[in-house]
Write a protein that holds these residues in place. Structure first.
Motif, mmCIF file in Angstrom:
data_model
loop_
_atom_site.group_PDB
_atom_site.id
_atom_site.type_symbol
_atom_site.label_atom_id
_atom_site.label_comp_id
_atom_site.label_asym_id
_atom_site.label_seq_id
_atom_site.Cartn_x
_atom_site.Cartn_y
_atom_site.Cartn_z
ATOM 1 N N PHE A 77 -86.241 -9.085 14.209
ATOM 2 C CA PHE A 77 -85.734 -9.127 15.572
ATOM 3 C C PHE A 77 -86.322 -10.340 16.273
ATOM 4 C CE2 PHE A 77 -84.634 -4.850 14.519
ATOM 5 C CZ PHE A 77 -83.495 -4.606 15.269
ATOM 6 N N SER A 78 -85.440 -11.171 16.814
ATOM 7 C CA SER A 78 -85.869 -12.409 17.450
ATOM 8 C C SER A 78 -84.894 -12.793 18.551
ATOM 9 C CB SER A 78 -85.927 -13.531 16.408
ATOM 10 O OG SER A 78 -86.205 -14.769 17.027
ATOM 11 N N LYS A 79 -85.439 -13.278 19.646
ATOM 12 C CA LYS A 79 -84.614 -13.826 20.732
ATOM 13 C C LYS A 79 -84.446 -15.336 20.578
ATOM 14 C CE LYS A 79 -84.322 -10.005 23.202
ATOM 15 N NZ LYS A 79 -83.125 -9.217 23.045
ATOM 16 N N SER A 80 -85.266 -15.959 19.710
ATOM 17 C CA SER A 80 -85.283 -17.419 19.623
ATOM 18 C C SER A 80 -84.641 -17.994 18.364
ATOM 19 C CB SER A 80 -86.728 -17.926 19.716
ATOM 20 O OG SER A 80 -87.498 -17.414 18.641
ATOM 21 N N VAL A 81 -84.503 -17.187 17.309
ATOM 22 C CA VAL A 81 -83.965 -17.695 16.049
ATOM 23 C C VAL A 81 -82.705 -16.906 15.696
ATOM 24 C CG1 VAL A 81 -84.438 -18.056 13.592
ATOM 25 C CG2 VAL A 81 -86.282 -18.319 15.254
ATOM 26 N N ARG A 82 -81.708 -17.600 15.216
ATOM 27 C CA ARG A 82 -80.440 -16.976 14.828
ATOM 28 C C ARG A 82 -80.194 -17.223 13.339
ATOM 29 N NH1 ARG A 82 -81.072 -15.648 19.417
ATOM 30 N NH2 ARG A 82 -79.784 -15.939 21.237
ATOM 31 N N GLY A 83 -79.279 -16.463 12.770
ATOM 32 C CA GLY A 83 -78.886 -16.691 11.386
ATOM 33 C C GLY A 83 -79.854 -16.066 10.403
ATOM 34 N N SER A 84 -80.212 -16.832 9.388
ATOM 35 C CA SER A 84 -81.121 -16.324 8.371
ATOM 36 C C SER A 84 -81.857 -17.489 7.719
ATOM 37 C CB SER A 84 -80.346 -15.525 7.317
ATOM 38 O OG SER A 84 -79.402 -16.332 6.677
ATOM 39 N N PHE A 90 -82.044 -12.792 10.960
ATOM 40 C CA PHE A 90 -82.599 -12.680 12.303
ATOM 41 C C PHE A 90 -81.612 -11.940 13.192
ATOM 42 C CE2 PHE A 90 -84.668 -16.217 10.255
ATOM 43 C CZ PHE A 90 -86.002 -15.929 10.500
ATOM 44 N N ILE A 91 -82.118 -10.963 13.920
ATOM 45 C CA ILE A 91 -81.297 -10.049 14.696
ATOM 46 C C ILE A 91 -81.610 -10.210 16.180
ATOM 47 C CG2 ILE A 91 -80.680 -7.614 15.059
ATOM 48 C CD1 ILE A 91 -80.092 -8.758 12.200
#
Length: 173
Positions: A77-84, A90-91
């Motif tokens: 779970f992250s607000k700063s990183v997207r994708g994988s 990253f969620i």
């Protein structure tokens, strides 16, 4: 009827409920005398998925070793990183919706590794089905709290002494 997957929080804390120092380090826990593996290998046999917050992921990735959970599906779970990346997806979704959907998919149980903020979200949303708590014989007085504003009831199912750790096993009430 298929068995729904359980969310297991397996985590170490100080006597006063801190899971890490302010900077995320665990030297106090790593120096605690333990007998056996504290149920870690049994846990790993029960799961096929790990869930954690971005801070915890960064700490694990910073260890001087290969990533230990590469054989499992990883959600961070992250607000700063997207994708994988090579290990994790990253969620940035609502925790309750994502986890309830994940629990309905076929597979083994799911380990919530940490950190404190994410664990609090799981507690607040009543998402933790099983809670395995390894209490180290130290009072830190400050750090990253496991129970920041949480109220939830569990049923104690097992107590073990593993060296200097007290291992408490709970299930959702």
């Amino acid at each position: 009827m298929k068995k729904q997957r359980n969310i297991i929080l397996y985590i170490g804390t100080s006597i006063d409920g801190y899971i890490a120092n302010d900077d995320g380090t665990l030297d106090w826990l790593e120096s605690t005398e333990v007998e056996g593996d504290s149920g870690y290998n049994i846990l790993l046999e029960r799961i096929d998925t790990v869930v954690m917050g971005k801070g915890t992921y960064d700490v694990i990735r910073g260890f001087d070793m290969n990533y230990p959970y590469s054989d499992y599906k990883n959600y961070v779970f992250s607000k700063s990183v997207r994708g994988s990346d090579e290990y994790a997806s990253f969620i940035d979704e609502d925790v309750k919706t994502f986890i309830n959907d994940l629990k309905q998919k076929p597979g083994k149980d799911i380990w919530l590794i940490g950190g404190g903020n994410l664990a609090c979200e799981f507690f607040k949303e009543n998402l933790i089905d099983e809670f395995q708590l390894a209490i180290a014989p130290i009072i830190l007085g400050k750090g990253i709290s496991l129970y920041n504003g949480v109220t939830q009831k569990f049923t104690l199912t097992k107590v073990e002494k593993l060296g200097q750790l007290a291992m408490l096993h709970y299930i959702k009430k």
